[in-house]
Design an enzyme around this catalytic site. Sequence first.
Site, PDB file in Angstrom:
ATOM      1  N   HIS A 212       0.909  -1.141   0.048  1.00 31.05           N
ATOM      2  CA  HIS A 212      -0.008   0.049  -0.003  1.00 31.05           C
ATOM      3  C   HIS A 212       0.904   1.368   0.140  1.00 31.05           C
ATOM      4  CE1 HIS A 212       1.479   0.455   4.067  1.00 31.05           C
ATOM      5  NE2 HIS A 212       1.168  -0.914   4.157  1.00 31.05           N
TER       6      HIS A 212
ATOM      7  N   HIS B 283       0.902  -6.019   2.007  1.00 34.16           N
ATOM      8  CA  HIS B 283       1.577  -5.308   3.242  1.00 34.16           C
ATOM      9  C   HIS B 283       2.986  -6.196   3.164  1.00 34.16           C
ATOM     10  CE1 HIS B 283      -2.035  -3.788   5.086  1.00 34.16           C
ATOM     11  NE2 HIS B 283      -2.492  -5.018   4.563  1.00 34.16           N
TER      12      HIS B 283
HETATM   13  O1  F6P Z   1       6.298  -1.506   9.373  1.00 36.50           O
HETATM   14  C1  F6P Z   1       5.094  -1.694   8.397  1.00 36.50           C
HETATM   15  C2  F6P Z   1       4.663  -3.066   8.619  1.00 36.50           C
HETATM   16  O2  F6P Z   1       3.878  -3.454   7.447  1.00 36.50           O
HETATM   17  C3  F6P Z   1       4.242  -3.373   9.928  1.00 36.50           C
HETATM   18  O3  F6P Z   1       2.646  -3.385  10.067  1.00 36.50           O
HETATM   19  C4  F6P Z   1       4.509  -4.980  10.155  1.00 36.50           C
HETATM   20  O4  F6P Z   1       4.267  -5.230  11.508  1.00 36.50           O
HETATM   21  C5  F6P Z   1       5.754  -4.818   9.626  1.00 36.50           C
HETATM   22  O5  F6P Z   1       6.025  -3.930   8.532  1.00 36.50           O
HETATM   23  C6  F6P Z   1       6.406  -6.310   9.013  1.00 36.50           C
HETATM   24  O6  F6P Z   1       7.683  -6.237   8.922  1.00 36.50           O
HETATM   25  P1  F6P Z   1       8.938  -6.644   9.911  1.00 36.50           P
HETATM   26  O7  F6P Z   1       8.543  -8.062  10.024  1.00 36.50           O
HETATM   27  O8  F6P Z   1      10.075  -6.561   9.442  1.00 36.50           O
HETATM   28  O9  F6P Z   1       8.681  -6.110  11.427  1.00 36.50           O
END
Ligand code: F6P
Length: 411
Positions: free
Chosen positions: A226, A360
């Site tokens: 997004h 995401h």
């Molecule tokens: O920071 C954005 C995001 O989409 C969060 O909502 C999610 O928890 C995270 O990225 C996932 O990435 P990582 O596993 O590296 O924390």
Amino acid sequence: MSALDGRAQTVRIALVMVGLPARGKTHMARRVARYLRWLGVRTRVFNVGNYRRQEIGSHQPAAFFDPDNPEGKAARRRMAMRALDDMLEWFASGGEVGLYDATNTTRARRETIAARVRAHGLEIVFVESVCEDERVIESNIRQTKLHMPDYAGVASDAAVADFRARIAHYERAYEPVQEDEGSFVRVIDVGRKLVAHRIQGYLPSRLVYFLMNLHVEPRSIWLTRHGQSTFNVEDRVGGDPPLSPAGRAFAASLAAHVRASGVTPRVWTSTLARTRETAAPLGLPSEEWRALDEIDAGDCDELTYADIRSRMPAEHAARRDNKLTYRYPRGESYLDVIRRLEPVILELERERRPVLVIAHQAVLRALYAYLMDRAPDEVPYLPVPLHTVIELTPITYGCEERRVPLEPGPA
Ligand code: F6P
């Protein structure tokens, strides 16, 4: 680590491909392997053709494959047994699903293989590919066989003629798998029709379902996160925030990019506002998938990474040390995300139109790993930046990747 962790039984299955040349066996074997590996099953393909090419060279004329040529026959059997020995050794060292990729077109050959496989305490399932559609065979020969080392430097018409002569030799000796040979799946015309015989158990049943959805028509899959959300600005995880001004600008750029491409994709989003807001300017119907929602951060939802580090140092350390299996308190791990994405993968395999997935970071890491055949332990670290469209186009046995960073346009 196995996807089947938590299930009592150990799964050790030899999937033995069967079929004439140019029936898509290698393609099928590789796709099955990619799927199982992504699920965390220790899987490997043993391709007998590669043993032949390595050991006796790739330039064997069609006559080498004549069932009445005793030298050719003996050499082919020797290579087949070498590959089988290697596969059995690999099982002994912890392999879970081995794909034995060869023609295996005679009953005698299959009986030899089955006896050895069963003697090692392994299950065996034959996966037979039958093509009645001449166009599929022709396109398979032209798209994959002409590029094999076997035909390097050979004019394409001569190569096609030689390959067709090779097929004719196999046709003379071919005996389709019979019901008394045990478990098998017969795939006819790449999924047009499928016969499953004595298929039992969790993994073989999943395999049948996967094969039912597989097709070979090339179409692109685009992945994008997004647009930037207000939580991204604050380095906050999870939640259901709206897009920031820069995120809305990205959504506009994405719409312009898709329109300029001339492709009208199916659009899939998660159920969260930031993906739906990103899809809106496209003006295309979109489907919402709960399975595409971001990793559930449980008790850490809506915290910043700095909050987590200072307020829950043990959680922070545990995640840092094992990001793949770490499960947020009352939330999910990357492995949980991989497992819940399975229906998305099956629908992606089934779909013949281009698909644009707006989702995401964690979810797209997992999808990307599937599409690009990356190991599960790489998943939590794969780079999937904001405001970048990852365009994947299938090629012979994988995908070609193009990353298109999009400047946020006017908000
Ligand atoms: O920071 C954005 C995001 O989409 C969060 O909502 C999610 O928890 C995270 O990225 C996932 O990435 P990582 O596993 O590296 O924390």
